[in-house]
Design an enzyme around this catalytic site. Structure first.
Site, PDB file in Angstrom:
ATOM      1  N   ASP A 141       0.889  -1.211   0.033  1.00 33.87           N
ATOM      2  CA  ASP A 141       0.110  -0.077  -0.017  1.00 33.87           C
ATOM      3  C   ASP A 141       0.890   1.063   0.107  1.00 33.87           C
ATOM      4  O   ASP A 141       1.826   1.528   0.928  1.00 33.87           O
ATOM      5  CB  ASP A 141      -0.818   0.015   1.264  1.00 33.87           C
ATOM      6  CG  ASP A 141      -2.141   0.917   0.968  1.00 33.87           C
ATOM      7  OD1 ASP A 141      -3.233   0.519   0.885  1.00 33.87           O
ATOM      8  OD2 ASP A 141      -1.620   2.128   1.201  1.00 33.87           O
ATOM      9  N   ILE A 142       0.665   2.136  -0.971  1.00 39.60           N
ATOM     10  CA  ILE A 142       1.405   3.313  -1.123  1.00 39.60           C
ATOM     11  C   ILE A 142       1.414   4.154   0.255  1.00 39.60           C
ATOM     12  O   ILE A 142       2.366   4.871   0.582  1.00 39.60           O
ATOM     13  CB  ILE A 142       0.931   4.209  -2.369  1.00 39.60           C
ATOM     14  CG1 ILE A 142       2.042   5.075  -2.960  1.00 39.60           C
ATOM     15  CG2 ILE A 142      -0.196   4.890  -2.150  1.00 39.60           C
ATOM     16  CD1 ILE A 142       1.919   5.439  -4.260  1.00 39.60           C
ATOM     17  N   ASN A 198     -12.861  -3.195   2.696  1.00 36.42           N
ATOM     18  CA  ASN A 198     -13.823  -2.078   2.666  1.00 36.42           C
ATOM     19  C   ASN A 198     -14.843  -2.195   1.454  1.00 36.42           C
ATOM     20  O   ASN A 198     -14.251  -2.426   0.409  1.00 36.42           O
ATOM     21  CB  ASN A 198     -12.965  -0.688   2.460  1.00 36.42           C
ATOM     22  CG  ASN A 198     -12.134  -0.484   3.642  1.00 36.42           C
ATOM     23  OD1 ASN A 198     -12.475  -0.877   4.772  1.00 36.42           O
ATOM     24  ND2 ASN A 198     -11.026   0.078   3.612  1.00 36.42           N
ATOM     25  N   GLU A 207     -12.142   3.439  -1.313  1.00 35.51           N
ATOM     26  CA  GLU A 207     -11.800   4.421  -1.944  1.00 35.51           C
ATOM     27  C   GLU A 207     -11.384   3.968  -3.702  1.00 35.51           C
ATOM     28  O   GLU A 207     -11.693   4.748  -4.511  1.00 35.51           O
ATOM     29  CB  GLU A 207     -10.456   4.957  -1.555  1.00 35.51           C
ATOM     30  CG  GLU A 207     -10.775   5.821  -0.258  1.00 35.51           C
ATOM     31  CD  GLU A 207      -9.259   6.314   0.306  1.00 35.51           C
ATOM     32  OE1 GLU A 207      -8.471   6.846  -0.567  1.00 35.51           O
ATOM     33  OE2 GLU A 207      -8.889   5.923   1.490  1.00 35.51           O
ATOM     34  N   HIS A 239     -10.311  -5.659  -3.338  1.00 38.15           N
ATOM     35  CA  HIS A 239      -8.943  -5.853  -2.913  1.00 38.15           C
ATOM     36  C   HIS A 239      -9.115  -5.961  -1.261  1.00 38.15           C
ATOM     37  O   HIS A 239      -9.794  -5.614  -0.583  1.00 38.15           O
ATOM     38  CB  HIS A 239      -7.940  -4.440  -3.044  1.00 38.15           C
ATOM     39  CG  HIS A 239      -8.592  -3.251  -2.557  1.00 38.15           C
ATOM     40  ND1 HIS A 239      -9.647  -2.642  -3.110  1.00 38.15           N
ATOM     41  CD2 HIS A 239      -8.534  -2.666  -1.234  1.00 38.15           C
ATOM     42  CE1 HIS A 239      -9.763  -1.302  -2.683  1.00 38.15           C
ATOM     43  NE2 HIS A 239      -9.074  -1.359  -1.495  1.00 38.15           N
ATOM     44  N   HIS A 278      -6.962  -5.962   2.207  1.00 39.92           N
ATOM     45  CA  HIS A 278      -5.735  -5.176   2.852  1.00 39.92           C
ATOM     46  C   HIS A 278      -5.360  -6.378   4.028  1.00 39.92           C
ATOM     47  O   HIS A 278      -6.048  -7.081   4.642  1.00 39.92           O
ATOM     48  CB  HIS A 278      -6.131  -4.067   3.681  1.00 39.92           C
ATOM     49  CG  HIS A 278      -6.728  -2.917   2.974  1.00 39.92           C
ATOM     50  ND1 HIS A 278      -5.999  -1.855   2.662  1.00 39.92           N
ATOM     51  CD2 HIS A 278      -8.051  -2.599   2.455  1.00 39.92           C
ATOM     52  CE1 HIS A 278      -6.834  -0.967   2.101  1.00 39.92           C
ATOM     53  NE2 HIS A 278      -7.913  -1.660   1.895  1.00 39.92           N
TER      54      HIS A 278
HETATM   55  P1  AMP Z   1      -9.762   1.266   0.018  1.00 40.95           P
HETATM   56  O1  AMP Z   1      -9.984   2.521   0.985  1.00 40.95           O
HETATM   57  O2  AMP Z   1     -10.118   0.053   0.687  1.00 40.95           O
HETATM   58  O3  AMP Z   1     -10.278   1.340  -1.177  1.00 40.95           O
HETATM   59  O4  AMP Z   1      -8.201   1.098   0.004  1.00 40.95           O
HETATM   60  C1  AMP Z   1      -7.561   1.507  -0.959  1.00 40.95           C
HETATM   61  C2  AMP Z   1      -5.983   1.687  -0.729  1.00 40.95           C
HETATM   62  O5  AMP Z   1      -5.207   1.779  -1.824  1.00 40.95           O
HETATM   63  C3  AMP Z   1      -5.739   2.812   0.235  1.00 40.95           C
HETATM   64  O6  AMP Z   1      -5.001   2.165   1.265  1.00 40.95           O
HETATM   65  C4  AMP Z   1      -4.405   3.368  -0.558  1.00 40.95           C
HETATM   66  O7  AMP Z   1      -3.599   3.850   0.479  1.00 40.95           O
HETATM   67  C5  AMP Z   1      -4.151   2.399  -1.456  1.00 40.95           C
HETATM   68  N1  AMP Z   1      -3.675   2.965  -2.723  1.00 40.95           N
HETATM   69  C6  AMP Z   1      -4.171   3.923  -3.703  1.00 40.95           C
HETATM   70  N2  AMP Z   1      -3.455   4.217  -4.779  1.00 40.95           N
HETATM   71  C7  AMP Z   1      -2.439   3.273  -4.746  1.00 40.95           C
HETATM   72  C8  AMP Z   1      -1.333   2.662  -5.590  1.00 40.95           C
HETATM   73  N3  AMP Z   1      -1.088   3.614  -6.838  1.00 40.95           N
HETATM   74  N4  AMP Z   1      -0.526   1.935  -5.067  1.00 40.95           N
HETATM   75  C9  AMP Z   1      -0.487   1.381  -3.886  1.00 40.95           C
HETATM   76  N5  AMP Z   1      -1.417   1.605  -3.202  1.00 40.95           N
HETATM   77  C10 AMP Z   1      -2.374   2.566  -3.219  1.00 40.95           C
END
Ligand code: AMP
Ligand code: ZN
Length: 111
Positions: free
Chosen positions: A30-31, A86, A94, A99, A101
């Site tokens: 995760d970024i 989520n 988001e 996915h 986590h």
């Molecule tokens: P969610 O809120 O469950 O949709 O989580 C989305 C996750 O994706 C968040 O924890 C972000 O930090 C992560 N994220 C968004 N863009 C990227 C990216 N380019 N590379 C890695 N993680 C990302």
């Protein structure tokens, strides 16, 4: 799917810190990590969310789920780990591409 950042990562159009890949799944860091270890287990197929899984996804869903403890072991998470999915706006999703986590690397706050 166009304009989906996770599809772009799957297509290698966007760089990422790749941990694992097979024919159905990619795993990357995760970024914005919310724990010392924070990985995302992502399907290669664009499925919007857990709410959009159908019976045809049973083998994919099982593969994603069973990969989690293997990754946790490889990452040295002997003390345990947390898995979060989520789903939808109220669930705080988001990125609209399914996915899981995987979080760990020390005690996490109680839920
Ligand atoms: P969610 O809120 O469950 O949709 O989580 C989305 C996750 O994706 C968040 O924890 C972000 O930090 C992560 N994220 C968004 N863009 C990227 C990216 N380019 N590379 C890695 N993680 C990302
Ligand atoms: Zn996608």
């Amino acid at each position: 799917m166009k304009n989906c950042i996770f599809c772009q990562i799957v297509a290698k159009e966007v760089p990422t810190d790749l941990i694992y890949e097979d024919d159905q799944i990619v795993v990357f860091k995760d970024i914005f990590p919310k724990a010392r270890i924070h990985l995302l287990v992502v399907s290669k197929e664009h499925v919007q969310s857990l709410a959009h899984l159908s019976p045809e996804h049973t083998s994919l869903a099982t593969r994603m789920l069973t990969l989690l403890p293997k990754l946790a072991k490889e990452q040295g998470l002997e003390g345990g780990f947390r898995t979060v999915i989520n789903t939808g706006t109220d669930g705080g999703q988001e990125i609209d591409h399914i996915h899981f986590h995987l979080l760990g690397g020390g005690p996490l706050p109680r839920m």
